[in-house]
Scaffold this motif. Structure first.
Motif, PDB file in Angstrom:
ATOM      1  N   PHE A  42      41.624  -9.613 -62.903  1.00 44.18           N
ATOM      2  CA  PHE A  42      41.845  -9.007 -64.211  1.00 44.18           C
ATOM      3  C   PHE A  42      40.556  -8.420 -64.781  1.00 44.18           C
ATOM      4  CE2 PHE A  42      45.215 -12.295 -64.079  1.00 44.18           C
ATOM      5  CZ  PHE A  42      46.318 -11.479 -64.287  1.00 44.18           C
ATOM      6  N   ALA A  43      40.709  -7.267 -65.456  1.00 43.11           N
ATOM      7  CA  ALA A  43      39.609  -6.616 -66.150  1.00 43.11           C
ATOM      8  C   ALA A  43      39.817  -6.742 -67.655  1.00 43.11           C
ATOM      9  CB  ALA A  43      39.529  -5.141 -65.750  1.00 43.11           C
ATOM     10  N   GLU A  44      38.755  -6.498 -68.399  1.00 39.61           N
ATOM     11  CA  GLU A  44      38.837  -6.488 -69.857  1.00 39.61           C
ATOM     12  C   GLU A  44      39.960  -5.563 -70.321  1.00 39.61           C
ATOM     13  OE1 GLU A  44      38.082  -6.747 -73.955  1.00 39.61           O
ATOM     14  OE2 GLU A  44      37.182  -7.975 -72.365  1.00 39.61           O
ATOM     15  N   PRO A  91      53.541 -11.133 -74.626  1.00 36.92           N
ATOM     16  CA  PRO A  91      52.489 -10.259 -74.105  1.00 36.92           C
ATOM     17  C   PRO A  91      51.195 -11.039 -73.929  1.00 36.92           C
ATOM     18  CG  PRO A  91      52.773  -9.896 -76.458  1.00 36.92           C
ATOM     19  CD  PRO A  91      53.810 -10.908 -76.059  1.00 36.92           C
ATOM     20  N   VAL A  92      50.528 -10.816 -72.808  1.00 38.81           N
ATOM     21  CA  VAL A  92      49.264 -11.495 -72.520  1.00 38.81           C
ATOM     22  C   VAL A  92      48.192 -10.425 -72.349  1.00 38.81           C
ATOM     23  CG1 VAL A  92      48.046 -13.109 -71.025  1.00 38.81           C
ATOM     24  CG2 VAL A  92      50.519 -13.354 -71.353  1.00 38.81           C
ATOM     25  N   ARG A  93      47.089 -10.605 -73.078  1.00 41.58           N
ATOM     26  CA  ARG A  93      45.959  -9.668 -72.990  1.00 41.58           C
ATOM     27  C   ARG A  93      44.738 -10.426 -72.481  1.00 41.58           C
ATOM     28  NH1 ARG A  93      41.932  -8.356 -76.780  1.00 41.58           N
ATOM     29  NH2 ARG A  93      43.050  -9.521 -78.399  1.00 41.58           N
ATOM     30  N   VAL A  94      43.969  -9.773 -71.633  1.00 38.27           N
ATOM     31  CA  VAL A  94      42.779 -10.379 -71.052  1.00 38.27           C
ATOM     32  C   VAL A  94      41.538  -9.946 -71.826  1.00 38.27           C
ATOM     33  CG1 VAL A  94      41.319 -10.476 -68.995  1.00 38.27           C
ATOM     34  CG2 VAL A  94      43.814 -10.515 -68.767  1.00 38.27           C
ATOM     35  N   MET A  95      40.730 -10.924 -72.202  1.00 35.00           N
ATOM     36  CA  MET A  95      39.428 -10.666 -72.821  1.00 35.00           C
ATOM     37  C   MET A  95      38.334 -11.165 -71.878  1.00 35.00           C
ATOM     38  SD  MET A  95      40.053 -12.032 -76.723  1.00 35.00           S
ATOM     39  CE  MET A  95      38.325 -11.777 -77.172  1.00 35.00           C
ATOM     40  N   TYR A 146      42.702 -15.645 -71.862  1.00 34.07           N
ATOM     41  CA  TYR A 146      44.058 -15.101 -71.873  1.00 34.07           C
ATOM     42  C   TYR A 146      44.625 -15.262 -73.278  1.00 34.07           C
ATOM     43  CZ  TYR A 146      43.670 -15.546 -66.774  1.00 34.07           C
ATOM     44  OH  TYR A 146      43.266 -15.449 -65.457  1.00 34.07           O
ATOM     45  N   VAL A 147      44.902 -14.139 -73.942  1.00 34.25           N
ATOM     46  CA  VAL A 147      45.500 -14.164 -75.276  1.00 34.25           C
ATOM     47  C   VAL A 147      46.995 -13.929 -75.103  1.00 34.25           C
ATOM     48  CG1 VAL A 147      45.461 -13.204 -77.604  1.00 34.25           C
ATOM     49  CG2 VAL A 147      43.360 -13.235 -76.238  1.00 34.25           C
ATOM     50  N   ALA A 148      47.762 -14.996 -75.263  1.00 36.74           N
ATOM     51  CA  ALA A 148      49.207 -14.960 -75.026  1.00 36.74           C
ATOM     52  C   ALA A 148      49.921 -15.075 -76.364  1.00 36.74           C
ATOM     53  CB  ALA A 148      49.616 -16.099 -74.096  1.00 36.74           C
ATOM     54  N   GLY A 149      50.325 -13.934 -76.927  1.00 41.76           N
ATOM     55  CA  GLY A 149      50.937 -13.967 -78.246  1.00 41.76           C
ATOM     56  C   GLY A 149      49.969 -14.537 -79.266  1.00 41.76           C
ATOM     57  N   ASP A 150      50.367 -15.616 -79.945  1.00 41.02           N
ATOM     58  CA  ASP A 150      49.501 -16.215 -80.957  1.00 41.02           C
ATOM     59  C   ASP A 150      48.698 -17.391 -80.405  1.00 41.02           C
ATOM     60  OD1 ASP A 150      51.430 -18.185 -80.699  1.00 41.02           O
ATOM     61  OD2 ASP A 150      51.812 -18.386 -82.839  1.00 41.02           O
ATOM     62  N   ALA A 151      48.593 -17.498 -79.085  1.00 36.76           N
ATOM     63  CA  ALA A 151      47.795 -18.542 -78.447  1.00 36.76           C
ATOM     64  C   ALA A 151      46.755 -17.896 -77.544  1.00 36.76           C
ATOM     65  CB  ALA A 151      48.683 -19.476 -77.626  1.00 36.76           C
ATOM     66  N   ALA A 152      45.582 -18.503 -77.468  1.00 33.71           N
ATOM     67  CA  ALA A 152      44.532 -17.995 -76.581  1.00 33.71           C
ATOM     68  C   ALA A 152      43.945 -19.162 -75.802  1.00 33.71           C
ATOM     69  CB  ALA A 152      43.440 -17.288 -77.376  1.00 33.71           C
TER      70      ALA A 152
END
Length: 299
Positions: free
Chosen positions: A134-136, A146-150, A162-168
């Motif tokens: 995974f990249a930024e 939805p999951v976003r990678v930081m 991993y920012v998964a909705g309202d959890a990170a």
């Protein structure tokens, strides 16, 4: 305007699992609407004295997934861990080859440790040990979540959140507020870089649940695993609101200078940089770990 990725419809159910010998927190989060989930940072149990592995932690996670009817879509590591072995590959195989992911900068960590272990080109692992690097800013879905990678380096070069909705899932960046932050003195680590990562995490919405990588409770006490962004800003011992960058770096570096290397680090990196696989078996059918002598100063 409401953020569509941050609200009740995008709030995963999170279950934690604790490996007391290493203080490691492992997680399963899932979408309640679809019962699709992901495993984060699973542990492969390891006895450093006997150089022996077993799978109690993976067994516990597997039983939870099967008992609840959660279908794992991903097995995720936040970084190549220094304190425990990853059971990501084991769990993937148990569920028919669930894809495994980690941050793309793991290649840099592999190159760094190739020199420390004096791996030959043939035995040096590469990014192909995982199904996805995974990249930024990468995004994917777990059910309707939805999951976003930081990218969040500092503890290691390759650390991601991993920012998964309202959890990170913030791994070894923050500890619980009373304990502050994680160490940044491993090869490739940096207190200054970790500060920047912490600020990015603390810029998430205040009600974001931050799930940490480690807790070290007193014997028989239950671990704690989560505090919100707002709680960290209010009372984190190292980075609460108003903390000065230079003071944090000085404090972090002074503390790190007193810490011994994790007992399992030399073994763990050889496995974790292979995506949770032991070194290839030799002619006698057994795997062997290398122990680089005098590459690290005693503390």
């Amino acid at each position: 305007m409401t953020n569509p990725a941050h609200g009740p419809a995008h709030s995963p159910v999170v279950q934690s699992f604790f490996d007391r010998p290493t203080g490691s927190l492992q997680y399963v989060f899932h979408c309640p609407a679809t019962m699709q989930g992901a495993v984060v940072d699973p542990v492969w149990n390891y006895d450093a004295k006997a150089v022996a592995t077993w799978t109690d932690s993976a067994d516990e996670i597997e039983a939870y997934l099967r008992d609840t009817g959660i279908t794992p879509a991903w097995i995720l590591d936040t970084h190549p861990h220094a304190d425990h072995l990853s059971s990501a590959r084991i769990l993937s195989e148990r569920f028919g080859g669930v894809p495994r992911g980690i941050g793309e900068k793991v290649r840099e960590v592999q190159a760094l440790w190739q020199k420390l272990y004096n791996w030959s080109p043939e035995e040096t692992p590469d990014g192909g040990c995982w199904d996805r690097l995974f990249a930024e800013g990468d995004e994917f879905m777990v059910g309707n979540i939805p999951v976003r990678v930081m990218l969040s380096p500092g503890h290691t070069l390759a650390s991601i959140t991993y920012v998964a909705g309202d959890a990170a899932f913030v791994h070894d960046t923050l500890m619980m507020p009373e304990s502050g932050s994680s160490r940044a003195d491993f090869p490739g680590g940096s207190a200054a870089v970790l500060w920047d990562s912490l600020q990015a995490i603390l810029a998430l919405p205040g009600d974001t649940r931050l799930y940490i990588g480690h807790d070290y409770p007193a014997k028989e006490a239950a671990p704690r695993c989560m505090a919100t962004v707002a709680e960290h800003l209010a009372r984190n011992a190292h980075v609460k609101a108003g903390t000065v960058r230079e003071e944090y770096i000085a404090r972090r570096e002074a503390r790190d200078a007193t810490l011994a290397l994790p007992e399992r680090m030399i073994a763990a990196l050889q496995v974790n940089l292979r995506g949770g696989a032991l070194p290839a078996a030799e002619a006698d059918g057994h795997s062997y770990l290398k122990m680089p002598v005098n590459r690290f100063a005693p503390r």
